[in-house]
Structure formats: structure tokens, C-alpha cells
Write an enzyme that holds these catalytic residues in place. Structure first.
Site, PDB file in Angstrom:
ATOM      1  N   SER A   1      50.880  77.424  26.893  1.00 29.91           N
ATOM      2  CA  SER A   1      50.843  76.233  26.048  1.00 29.91           C
ATOM      3  C   SER A   1      52.258  76.032  25.486  1.00 29.91           C
ATOM      4  O   SER A   1      52.656  76.709  24.549  1.00 29.91           O
ATOM      5  CB  SER A   1      49.815  76.499  24.935  1.00 29.91           C
ATOM      6  OG  SER A   1      49.627  75.380  24.159  1.00 29.91           O
ATOM      7  N   LEU A   2      53.018  75.141  26.085  1.00 34.53           N
ATOM      8  CA  LEU A   2      54.462  75.023  25.782  1.00 34.53           C
ATOM      9  C   LEU A   2      54.693  74.044  24.612  1.00 34.53           C
ATOM     10  O   LEU A   2      55.213  74.426  23.574  1.00 34.53           O
ATOM     11  CB  LEU A   2      55.194  74.555  27.048  1.00 34.53           C
ATOM     12  CG  LEU A   2      56.709  74.428  26.951  1.00 34.53           C
ATOM     13  CD1 LEU A   2      57.373  75.769  26.672  1.00 34.53           C
ATOM     14  CD2 LEU A   2      57.279  73.802  28.222  1.00 34.53           C
ATOM     15  N   ASN A   3      54.412  72.794  24.823  1.00 32.36           N
ATOM     16  CA  ASN A   3      54.355  71.772  23.758  1.00 32.36           C
ATOM     17  C   ASN A   3      55.667  71.428  23.069  1.00 32.36           C
ATOM     18  O   ASN A   3      55.674  70.678  22.087  1.00 32.36           O
ATOM     19  CB  ASN A   3      53.339  72.161  22.669  1.00 32.36           C
ATOM     20  CG  ASN A   3      51.997  72.499  23.258  1.00 32.36           C
ATOM     21  OD1 ASN A   3      51.526  71.798  24.137  1.00 32.36           O
ATOM     22  ND2 ASN A   3      51.404  73.593  22.826  1.00 32.36           N
TER      23      ASN A   3
ATOM     24  N   CYS B   1      41.060  81.544  14.944  1.00 24.62           N
ATOM     25  CA  CYS B   1      42.286  82.016  15.594  1.00 24.62           C
ATOM     26  C   CYS B   1      43.345  82.262  14.527  1.00 24.62           C
ATOM     27  O   CYS B   1      43.435  81.527  13.549  1.00 24.62           O
ATOM     28  CB  CYS B   1      42.779  80.966  16.587  1.00 24.62           C
ATOM     29  SG  CYS B   1      44.236  81.506  17.526  1.00 24.62           S
TER      30      CYS B   1
ATOM     31  N   GLY C   1      40.585  80.475  19.999  1.00 28.04           N
ATOM     32  CA  GLY C   1      41.160  81.819  20.063  1.00 28.04           C
ATOM     33  C   GLY C   1      42.304  81.964  21.037  1.00 28.04           C
ATOM     34  O   GLY C   1      42.507  81.137  21.923  1.00 28.04           O
ATOM     35  N   GLU C   2      43.101  83.008  20.819  1.00 26.35           N
ATOM     36  CA  GLU C   2      44.208  83.363  21.703  1.00 26.35           C
ATOM     37  C   GLU C   2      43.723  84.533  22.572  1.00 26.35           C
ATOM     38  O   GLU C   2      43.575  85.669  22.085  1.00 26.35           O
ATOM     39  CB  GLU C   2      45.431  83.750  20.849  1.00 26.35           C
ATOM     40  CG  GLU C   2      46.528  84.486  21.577  1.00 26.35           C
ATOM     41  CD  GLU C   2      47.015  83.821  22.868  1.00 26.35           C
ATOM     42  OE1 GLU C   2      47.609  82.739  22.795  1.00 26.35           O
ATOM     43  OE2 GLU C   2      46.786  84.390  23.960  1.00 26.35           O
TER      44      GLU C   2
ATOM     45  N   CYS D   1      40.799  68.854  23.838  1.00 22.04           N
ATOM     46  CA  CYS D   1      41.766  69.902  23.552  1.00 22.04           C
ATOM     47  C   CYS D   1      42.156  69.917  22.070  1.00 22.04           C
ATOM     48  O   CYS D   1      42.510  68.889  21.508  1.00 22.04           O
ATOM     49  CB  CYS D   1      42.991  69.652  24.408  1.00 22.04           C
ATOM     50  SG  CYS D   1      44.231  70.889  24.222  1.00 22.04           S
TER      51      CYS D   1
ATOM     52  N   ASN E   1      44.797  63.771  21.190  1.00 25.41           N
ATOM     53  CA  ASN E   1      43.537  63.159  20.759  1.00 25.41           C
ATOM     54  C   ASN E   1      43.625  62.870  19.273  1.00 25.41           C
ATOM     55  O   ASN E   1      43.588  63.797  18.483  1.00 25.41           O
ATOM     56  CB  ASN E   1      42.374  64.127  20.973  1.00 25.41           C
ATOM     57  CG  ASN E   1      42.217  64.446  22.430  1.00 25.41           C
ATOM     58  OD1 ASN E   1      42.002  63.562  23.236  1.00 25.41           O
ATOM     59  ND2 ASN E   1      42.347  65.715  22.764  1.00 25.41           N
TER      60      ASN E   1
ATOM     61  N   CYS F   1      48.710  77.370  15.369  1.00 23.57           N
ATOM     62  CA  CYS F   1      49.386  76.204  15.953  1.00 23.57           C
ATOM     63  C   CYS F   1      49.024  74.976  15.104  1.00 23.57           C
ATOM     64  O   CYS F   1      47.843  74.763  14.815  1.00 23.57           O
ATOM     65  CB  CYS F   1      48.935  75.979  17.394  1.00 23.57           C
ATOM     66  SG  CYS F   1      49.234  77.410  18.434  1.00 23.57           S
TER      67      CYS F   1
ATOM     68  N   SER G   1      44.706  80.544  29.190  1.00 21.94           N
ATOM     69  CA  SER G   1      45.802  79.824  28.539  1.00 21.94           C
ATOM     70  C   SER G   1      46.256  80.583  27.297  1.00 21.94           C
ATOM     71  O   SER G   1      45.446  80.967  26.462  1.00 21.94           O
ATOM     72  CB  SER G   1      45.320  78.421  28.144  1.00 21.94           C
ATOM     73  OG  SER G   1      46.321  77.750  27.429  1.00 21.94           O
TER      74      SER G   1
ATOM     75  N   CYS H   1      34.877  75.360  29.724  1.00 21.76           N
ATOM     76  CA  CYS H   1      35.947  75.820  28.824  1.00 21.76           C
ATOM     77  C   CYS H   1      35.303  76.758  27.805  1.00 21.76           C
ATOM     78  O   CYS H   1      34.329  76.384  27.142  1.00 21.76           O
ATOM     79  CB  CYS H   1      36.573  74.609  28.133  1.00 21.76           C
ATOM     80  SG  CYS H   1      37.778  75.051  26.872  1.00 21.76           S
TER      81      CYS H   1
ATOM     82  N   GLU I   1      32.631  77.483  20.254  1.00 26.44           N
ATOM     83  CA  GLU I   1      32.241  76.395  21.132  1.00 26.44           C
ATOM     84  C   GLU I   1      32.635  76.646  22.569  1.00 26.44           C
ATOM     85  O   GLU I   1      33.611  77.341  22.836  1.00 26.44           O
ATOM     86  CB  GLU I   1      32.884  75.085  20.678  1.00 26.44           C
ATOM     87  CG  GLU I   1      32.222  74.518  19.469  1.00 26.44           C
ATOM     88  CD  GLU I   1      33.188  74.392  18.315  1.00 26.44           C
ATOM     89  OE1 GLU I   1      33.205  73.340  17.691  1.00 26.44           O
ATOM     90  OE2 GLU I   1      33.941  75.352  18.044  1.00 26.44           O
TER      91      GLU I   1
ATOM     92  N   CYS J   1      46.322  72.220  16.056  1.00 29.11           N
ATOM     93  CA  CYS J   1      45.028  72.718  16.527  1.00 29.11           C
ATOM     94  C   CYS J   1      44.065  72.924  15.363  1.00 29.11           C
ATOM     95  O   CYS J   1      44.390  73.601  14.388  1.00 29.11           O
ATOM     96  CB  CYS J   1      45.253  74.036  17.256  1.00 29.11           C
ATOM     97  SG  CYS J   1      43.719  74.882  17.658  1.00 29.11           S
TER      98      CYS J   1
END
Ligand code: SF4
Length: 377
Positions: A238-240, A126, A183-184, A357, A315, A130, A215, A119, A106, A133
């Protein structure tokens, strides 16, 4: 010399300036032909070699037979009430070591006053896993090629060109690209960088490096490698989470690259004068959004020179996490800002079409037996 690659015609999309220069040598054409093809593909968005009218007819005819420009098939478009469009692209199956599962990815086109943001995805699925995700539930299907990455920008730009102000659009000044879809990016380094060079090259798509952001979940060797690149996008992490225990819970990759290692790589990352490192922080209610988390984030970032933090409200959807309250998000933001960390709250666009996201895999996940994997969380 024939241009055919293996069984079929040579794919032009994704080829670099240098590769097209070599191609024109193979064709026995003058030096500027490679540059003409490069410009036609990426600056003029001519996807049919027959349309590159500044090439001689004989060359166009030869290229039409022996080369091709393959755009991914748009399987579906989802238009959001906020003007965003989410594209679902079908891709051919991978070859060799890659999985032969059908791949789709996408991209999201987000127009706003005076600019547009796209984006894009860098892998189908991936492997990073995570837990917040949806893409993670697919596993890695395959890496995308440079051409497949660039096409995710070219197609929406072409489709929306009537809405773009000509002088800016032509110079690519109003386009922001974020490599934050499926994906990373740093685990598909070469194709991603080949695509980035085309995006940033003034003779290619001509987008400013200030407007392209990659990212990462924190792949330390990839960050170190990116630091060596002459032409590179801005970097977002991407810390989180505010400590290792919490981050390992959300992002198992933290076991391999813990926060101390990640922060050291960030400290050594060579920032350009205009640049800052961005840290993305998805706010998960009751999990990583306490005032103590905010204070720990301040301490983590203190040794870094120029940073900014984006707080991303969660979300709600398929996964078992809660939204943080607006008051909690504001308190978190205030703690960081009061200690000198520029912090912004970023609401995702396209929420009604699942383009927000972490949601860029929902269609595949819903129709996949893998759905059950994450439901146990
Ligand atoms: S957040 Fe990014 S790195 Fe993590 S699983 Fe999803 S796509 Fe992969």
C-alpha cells in the site's frame, strides 16, 4: 488422552495438517484420520464433526464431545446493489495480553463473471494508523486466530455454493482471496501464515497462490520474513505517496520504514516466474495525485523488476479527503503507462454498503467514542 484444551473442547478450525496428524496419534487412530478431518474441514466445509461421515461412528461421537468447530457469528449481512455482500462477524473477546474489548471484523464477498473475490481481515482493528483508513480509528483490538481468518473464506463460500460452478468451485480455481480487510497481516504473522497455508494447500482449500494476495502497509521485517516462506501469497504494497514527507503524513509507519528501506526490501523480494509486486495507490484529490507525483512513483519503482500499480479512487465518506477527478486519475495512469509501468484503475466494489477500500470499520467507528480521534485531521 483427552482432547480438551484448558477448560473446553479442542478447537479444530485453523488446525494445520500436521496438528491434525498429531491429534489422530493422540486419538490412537490410523494415519489417514488426520487427513480425513483436514479435508472435511477445509475442502468439504463440514463444520459439524458429526457430519464427517467417513469417520467411524465411535470417533465422531468422541470428537463431538471433545472437539469443536467454531465459526464466527454473522452479526449482520449488507447486500450491495452490485452483488457484493459485506459480512460483519462478531468474535469472542481476546485473552491474556490482548484487549478485552468486544471484537468484530468484516469480510466482503464480491462475485463477478466466472469467479468470486473475498476480502478478509487479519486483525480486529489495527495499530498502524494510516490516516485515510477508518479501521485505524479503532486501534488494535486483537489479533485474529488462523481459524478466524480461514472462517471468513469458508462461510461465504458455503453460503454461495449454489452459485458456484461445481468443477471450478471444487478445485478452488475461481476464488480470489485478498488479505486487505481490517488489520496489518504482517503484524499477525504466524496466524496469517497458518491460514494462508490452509488456503493454498491443494489438500486443504486448494486456492492457487496466483489468486491470494496479501496487502501490507510496508512492514519491512514482515516482507523479509514472508520472502522466506515456501508457501506464500502474492504481495501488494500500500504505497499511496510519492515521497517520504507525503507518506509520513498519510502513513506514520513510514517514519519507521521509510521509502528507501521499503523499496530495498521490494528489490530483494524473490518473485516467482509468474509473479509481480503490486503497488496500491489510493488517489486523494490535491494531495498525492499530481503529475509530479506520478513521475516520482515511476522513479521509485524503476529499480524493481516486475511491478504493477493499482490506482484506487478515494471513496468519499467520513474522512476529510477529496476524490481525484477522473481526468486527474487518467493523466496519472497515462504517465505511468507511458514509462512502462502497467497501471490499472480499480474502483472499489460494494460502495453502497461501505465495503469499499478503507471503509471496513465504519459500523464500529460510528458507535465508538474513538470516532473523534480522527475527526481532528
Ligand atoms: S490501511 Fe491497513 S494497515 Fe493502514 S490502518 Fe488501515 S487496516 Fe491498518
Amino acid at each position: 488422552m483427552r482432547l480438551r484444551e484448558f477448560e473446553g473442547p479442542m478447537e479444530l478450525l485453523g488446525k494445520s495438517k500436521e496438528e491434525l496428524r498429531i491429534l489422530r496419534i493422540a486419538l490412537g487412530e490410523p494415519a489417514f484420520r488426520g487427513a480425513q478431518i483436514y479435508h472435511a474441514l477445509y475442502a468439504e466445509r463440514k463444520f459439524d464433526v458429526g457430519q464427517i461421515t467417513n469417520l467411524p461412528v465411535a470417533l465422531r461421537e468422541r470428537l463431538s464431545k471433545e472437539a469443536r468447530v467454531t465459526l464466527p457469528e454473522v452479526k449482520q449481512r449488507f447486500a450491495s446493489a452490485d452483488g457484493s455482500v459485506r459480512y460483519l462477524y462478531a468474535l469472542p473477546e481476546g485473552e491474556g495480553k490482548e484487549t478485552s474489548r468486544p471484537a468484530s471484523v468484516e469480510a466482503v464477498f464480491m462475485p463477478s463473471e466466472g469467479r468470486q473475490t473475498i476480502c478478509i481481515s487479519t486483525q480486529a482493528g489495527c495499530a498502524v494508523d494510516c490516516h485515510f483508513c477508518l479501521t485505524a480509528q479503532l486501534g488494535l483490538i486483537r489479533n485474529l486466530t488462523a481459524g478466524e481468518i480461514v472462517a471468513q473464506v469458508l462461510l461465504p463460500l458455503e453460503e454461495h455454493k449454489a452459485q458456484l460452478a461445481p468443477p471450478f468451485e471444487a478445485q478452488g480455481k475461481q476464488t480470489n482471496i485478498v488479505l486487505m480487510g481490517q488489520g496489518e497481516p504482517l503484524l499477525n504473522f504466524e496466524p496469517v501464515m497458518a491460514a494462508v497455508r490452509i488456503l493454498l494447500d491443494p489438500g486443504g482449500m486448494g486456492i492457487s497462490p496466483k489468486h491470494v494476495t496479501l496487502s501490507t502497509s510496508g512492514i519491512v521485517p514482515g516482507i523479509e520474513r514472508l520472502a522466506q516462506e515456501k508457501m506464500r501469497p502474492k504481495l501488494a504494497i500500500s504505497l499511496n505517496a510519492s515521497n517520504d514527507e507525503q507518506r509520513e503524513e498519510l502513513m506514520p509507519i513510514n517514519k519507521k520504514y521509510p521509502l528507501s528501506m521499503l523499496m530495498e526490501a521490494c528489490k530483494n523480494y524473490p518473485l516467482r516466474t509468474w509473479e509481480h509486486l503490486t503497488f496500491e495507490y489510493v488517489m486523494l484529490g490535491g494531495l498525492n495525485d499530481a503529475a509530479d507525483d506520478a513521475r516520482r512513483v515511476v522513479r521509485l519503482l524503476a529499480p524493481l523488476k516486475s511491478v504493477k500499480v493499482n490506482l484506487i479512487p478515494w471513496n468519499p465518506g467520513e474522512l476529510p479527503y477529496r476524490e481525484s477527478s477522473p481526468e486527474r486519475i487518467e493523466e496519472f495512469r497515462r504517465i505511468l503507462v507511458d514509462r512502462g509501468v502497467p497501471t490499472f484503475v480499480r474502483y472499489s466494489r460494494g460502495r453502497d454498503v461501505m465495503a469499499a477500500c478503507g471503509q471496513l470499520a465504519l459500523l464500529q467507528v460510528q458507535s465508538s467514542p474513538l470516532t473523534t480521534l480522527r475527526s481532528a485531521l
